[in-house]
Design a protein around this motif. Structure first.
Motif, PDB file in Angstrom:
ATOM      1  N   PRO A  88      12.177  26.546 122.382  1.00  0.00           N
ATOM      2  CA  PRO A  88      13.283  26.149 121.507  1.00  0.00           C
ATOM      3  C   PRO A  88      14.487  25.634 122.295  1.00  0.00           C
ATOM      4  N   GLY A  89      15.071  24.573 121.797  1.00  0.00           N
ATOM      5  CA  GLY A  89      16.262  24.005 122.417  1.00  0.00           C
ATOM      6  C   GLY A  89      15.987  23.067 123.565  1.00  0.00           C
ATOM      7  N   VAL A  90      14.730  22.821 123.873  1.00  0.00           N
ATOM      8  CA  VAL A  90      14.377  21.942 124.987  1.00  0.00           C
ATOM      9  C   VAL A  90      13.601  20.764 124.433  1.00  0.00           C
ATOM     10  N   LYS A  91      14.043  19.573 124.803  1.00  0.00           N
ATOM     11  CA  LYS A  91      13.290  18.385 124.410  1.00  0.00           C
ATOM     12  C   LYS A  91      13.290  17.400 125.562  1.00  0.00           C
ATOM     13  N   LYS A  92      12.320  16.545 125.572  1.00  0.00           N
ATOM     14  CA  LYS A  92      12.203  15.564 126.634  1.00  0.00           C
ATOM     15  C   LYS A  92      13.296  14.519 126.469  1.00  0.00           C
ATOM     16  N   SER A  93      13.986  14.267 127.557  1.00  0.00           N
ATOM     17  CA  SER A  93      15.081  13.303 127.479  1.00  0.00           C
ATOM     18  C   SER A  93      14.583  11.903 127.806  1.00  0.00           C
TER      19      SER A  93
END
Length: 95
Positions: A88-93
């Protein structure tokens, strides 16, 4: 995936660190105060009871390198889980 024996060895070290932590701290205080006898007592404790010998390992596969403390997993597993959207809270930039 790390070898099972290495993971087991590290678990054993963690138990020894917990078992002797209080005694080691007390002996180190006595050594700092100048008690030479405490130094000999500290040397008699098991080597693996020192916190320095414990290795941070990935909780999922036991990988010892590329460990990310904030998540408790290795960079490889972090990348897989982040890409799948599991963390949660992490996404690929992308930019």
């Amino acid at each position: 995936m790390a070898k099972k024996s290495m993971i087991a060895r590290d678990v054993k070290r963690a138990k020894l660190v917990d078992k002797y932590a209080e005694k080691r701290a007390e002996l180190k205080k006595r050594i700092a105060a100048g008690d030479m006898e405490a130094m000999f007592e500290l040397n008699k404790l098991p080597k693996d009871s020192s916190a320095v010998r414990k290795r941070n390992r990935c909780q999922l596969d036991g990988r010892p390198r590329g460990y990310m403390r904030e998540f408790g997993i290795s960079r490889v597993k972090f990348r897989q889980l982040a890409g799948a959207g599991v963390i949660p809270g992490v996404k690929k930039s992308s930019w």
